[in-house]
Design a protein around this motif. Structure first.
Motif, short mmCIF file in Angstrom:
data_model
loop_
_atom_site.label_atom_id
_atom_site.label_comp_id
_atom_site.label_asym_id
_atom_site.label_seq_id
_atom_site.Cartn_x
_atom_site.Cartn_y
_atom_site.Cartn_z
N THR A 1 0.82 -1.21 0.00
CA THR A 1 0.00 0.00 0.00
C THR A 1 0.86 1.26 0.00
O THR A 1 1.83 1.37 0.76
CB THR A 1 -0.92 0.02 1.23
N THR A 2 0.51 2.19 -0.88
CA THR A 2 1.08 3.54 -0.84
C THR A 2 -0.11 4.50 -0.77
O THR A 2 -1.23 4.14 -1.09
CB THR A 2 1.93 3.86 -2.08
N ASP A 3 0.16 5.71 -0.34
CA ASP A 3 -0.92 6.70 -0.26
C ASP A 3 -0.34 8.10 -0.41
O ASP A 3 0.84 8.26 -0.78
CB ASP A 3 -1.71 6.56 1.04
N GLU A 4 -1.15 9.09 -0.10
CA GLU A 4 -0.72 10.48 -0.26
C GLU A 4 0.50 10.81 0.60
O GLU A 4 1.29 11.68 0.24
CB GLU A 4 -1.89 11.41 0.08
N SER A 5 0.66 10.13 1.72
CA SER A 5 1.76 10.45 2.63
C SER A 5 3.13 10.14 2.03
O SER A 5 4.14 10.75 2.41
CB SER A 5 1.61 9.68 3.95
N THR A 6 3.18 9.22 1.07
CA THR A 6 4.44 8.91 0.37
C THR A 6 4.36 9.30 -1.10
O THR A 6 5.15 8.83 -1.90
CB THR A 6 4.77 7.41 0.48
N ALA A 7 3.39 10.17 -1.43
CA ALA A 7 3.16 10.60 -2.81
C ALA A 7 2.94 9.39 -3.72
O ALA A 7 3.33 9.39 -4.88
CB ALA A 7 4.32 11.46 -3.31
N PHE A 8 2.31 8.36 -3.17
CA PHE A 8 1.97 7.14 -3.91
C PHE A 8 3.19 6.40 -4.41
O PHE A 8 3.14 5.72 -5.45
CB PHE A 8 1.02 7.44 -5.07
N LYS A 9 4.32 6.49 -3.69
CA LYS A 9 5.53 5.79 -4.11
C LYS A 9 5.96 4.80 -3.03
O LYS A 9 5.88 5.09 -1.84
CB LYS A 9 6.64 6.79 -4.43
N VAL A 10 6.41 3.65 -3.46
CA VAL A 10 6.75 2.57 -2.54
C VAL A 10 8.13 2.82 -1.93
O VAL A 10 9.01 3.40 -2.56
CB VAL A 10 6.71 1.21 -3.27
N THR A 11 8.31 2.38 -0.68
CA THR A 11 9.60 2.49 0.01
C THR A 11 10.18 1.10 0.22
O THR A 11 9.46 0.10 0.22
CB THR A 11 9.43 3.17 1.38
N THR A 12 11.49 1.03 0.43
CA THR A 12 12.13 -0.26 0.63
C THR A 12 11.70 -0.90 1.95
O THR A 12 11.69 -2.14 2.06
CB THR A 12 13.66 -0.12 0.59
N ASP A 13 11.33 -0.10 2.93
CA ASP A 13 10.80 -0.68 4.18
C ASP A 13 9.54 -1.47 3.89
O ASP A 13 9.34 -2.58 4.42
CB ASP A 13 10.50 0.43 5.20
N LYS A 14 8.68 -0.91 3.07
CA LYS A 14 7.45 -1.60 2.69
C LYS A 14 7.78 -2.87 1.90
O LYS A 14 7.13 -3.92 2.08
CB LYS A 14 6.57 -0.68 1.85
#
Length: 394
Positions: A142-155
């Motif tokens: 899941t991504t959302d507005e808080s990450t500008a809809f971009k995935v992080t390596t933690d996720k």
């Protein structure tokens, strides 16, 4: 007749359902404004059309190699080197009947039963369905507005398993218009190399960037290039959606497998369309700049109007031609239960067709395409605002 389990597992497209309902209303004489389109509202450039005519007149209507004309592969090879700084040999490039076909052959070629593919949410609707058709398992991040809809390596670390085979990266994104920066891509690249995960890099919207720049993850070093399969085509860049020409570029063994698969299914992509695509890549590129300028102008005009609608939250997209507002608060203000209900009533009462975010895995959002004329867009936003305000007064 009993259908196979694989097709019974497919999720019906709500995009098609909305489009069908909108067309039904139009046929009944209703003034429906459709903002569900996933294709540019420009005709294919004349030089490309003429190239197809000349090819047909010259008798270039026969079979070609299953993986595409060598001359088209050369044009793609030059385009990748010119635009991305990437060098691929001709046996590392496959031409397909659209980028969707290239993706389909890719998943059929890399996945066995139970293999997992990481798909960031929100996603383009066909990603999970194609993975499932190949026997794979979609694993969502899941991504959302808080990450500008971009995935992080933690996720990504949170869903990584022994069965993880690939991750899909779509930049610029459908439906959000998000673009990964070089630093963000580098983080994903390092993660993929460390874990030896294939990166499916869908770059179909690469020419439609209004803020920042498009960077292919494959350009970040030889190690990540070896793991990356680039998916692209002429559909969005040259307004050639119906011509059905896409391509894949990557590992030569994989490209051969994808080509062999095509030889037993579609054979070659449509021959006149391939000649048109050669002109698209080798010919005058002025059209790309003009269409980009038009889309940016529409975005800059429409975005402030959208933000005047009560309850709307929306990150201004940096690419593609979609707005992806969060309407959770708007739905509440309207006294409705869901964004899906909001979309349904908006079409029935205000004659505006948009796509519910549930189609892309994020049920609090809706997708509006600005691949339509500015007057229609302005009127559509006015109708949406009026729809919300009238329900707030009740």
């Amino acid at each position: 007749m009993e259908l196979s389990q694989r097709v019974q597992k497919l999720t019906p497209s709500s995009t098609l359902a909305i489009t069908a309902k909108a067309n039904e209303l139009k046929a009944a004489g209703q003034n429906v404004i459709g903002l569900a389109a996933g294709e540019p509202d420009f005709n294919t450039p004349e030089n490309i059309i003429q190239a197809a005519f000349k090819a047909v007149e010259a008798g270039k209507t026969k079979y070609t190699p299953a993986g595409g004309l060598p001359k088209l592969k050369e044009a793609i090879q030059e385009k990748l080197e010119r635009d991305e700084g990437l060098r691929y040999e001709l046996n590392e490039i496959m031409v397909a009947s659209g980028a969707k076909h290239a993706l389909y052959n890719l998943f059929q070629s890399i996945l066995d039963e139970g293999d997992e593919v990481i798909i960031p949410i929100p996603f383009w609707v066909s990603y999970p369905e194609q993975v499932k058709l190949a026997g794979g398992e979609p694993v969502y991040v899941t991504t959302d507005e808080s990450t500008a809809f971009k995935v992080t390596t933690d996720k990504l670390d949170g869903v990584l398993s022994e069965k993880t085979k690939a991750i899909i990266l779509n930049t610029p994104s459908n439906p959000t218009g998000a673009i990964y920066s070089k630093e963000e891509l580098q983080a994903v690249a390092d993660w993929a190399v460390k874990n030896q995960i294939i990166v499916v890099s869908d770059e179909i919207y690469e020419t439609l960037v209004y803020d920042g720049e498009h960077i292919s993850i494959a350009a970040l070093g030889e190690d990540i290039k070896k793991l990356t399969v680039i998916i692209n085509g002429v559909s969005k860049s040259h307004s050639m959606t119906g011509w059905r020409i896409g391509y894949a570029a990557g590992d030569r063994q994989l490209i051969k497998a994808m080509t062999d698969l095509a030889s037993h299914s579609t054979s070659n992509p449509t021959t006149p369309s391939q000649w048109a695509a050669i002109e698209a890549y080798d010919g005058d590129q002025t059209f790309l700049r003009e269409m980009n300028k038009t889309f940016k102008s529409r975005l800059d005009t429409i975005y402030p109007q959208l933000m005047e609608i009560p309850g709307i939250e929306c990150i201004k997209p940096k690419g593609a031609f979609y707005l992806y507002p969060n309407v959770k608060e708007t739905v509440r203000l309207c006294g409705l239960d869901s964004a899906d209900e909001f979309v349904e009533q908006l079409l029935e009462t205000s004659l505006v067709a948009v796509v519910p975010g549930s189609s892309f895995g994020s049920p609090d959002n809706i997708r509006l395409s600005y691949a339509t004329d500015l007057d229609s867009m302005t009127e559509a936003i006015r109708r949406i605002k009026q729809f919300v305000e009238e329900r707030m007064e009740k």
